[in-house]
Design a protein around this motif. Sequence first.
Motif: not given
Length: 254
Positions: A57, A59-60, A62, A71-76
């Motif tokens: 993952i 951290q920053q 897309t 993934t988008d800035n740490g969001a999966m």
Amino acid sequence: MTTPAMIKISQLHKSFGSNLVLKGIDLEVDLSQVVVVIGPSGSGKSTLLRCCNGLEIAQQGTIDICGQRLTDNGAMLAEKDLNRLRTQVGMVFQSFNLFPHLSVLHNVSIGPKTLRGMSTAQSEQLGEALLAKVGLAEKSSAMPASLSGGQKQRVAIARALAMEPKVMLFDEPTSALDPELVGEVLQVMKLLAKEGMTMMVVTHEMAFAKEVADTVVVMDGGRVIEAGVPDVIFRNPKEARTRLFLQAILKDTA
């Protein structure tokens, strides 16, 4: 109307603790394109590929793959959606990761049966066809322990293809093989490229990159330092670091 990229990576940053491994990667892979990523060990190539399958993952930044934001800035993606996306993104690793207690055919057919809802007959028919495709039709009942490294890797490719992916990721698929076995794996990969499979390949096989790649991406120190068609990268690279890397690796393989 242009077709959206199959893989679109924007400003990707990935660190392990205080070690920043990817430093703002921008990269696109279009439909039916073969992008080969090269560079010295430790440059972040394998980490980049693992991020494209949600195994790491970032951290920053897309990643969009097969039309979906991974993934988008740490969001999966949620786990259910991630597993669904992974059926569209085949991945072949350095190690073969075959199930040692299952036959070759069962290794290839188990995915379609359990994840795609195919019947046993359908999944085995598909498995037999894919084993023939990679030149291993006669090994369907064999156990993985009886295979050579090259044969194991071809089974691993067949297993990934059994999910009928839209994209294939290859993480140095020949690095664990004896030199005389490398060619049989590369031949299968060349066939996939010829058939129009979208592929992102991390490799040290420069001859393969020259012959098959639409674009060669050079990484160093967690960054893409240049990218272009093979003829330009191998004959007239812009960056001194690229020239030094190619001189060293081509000398080692001469």
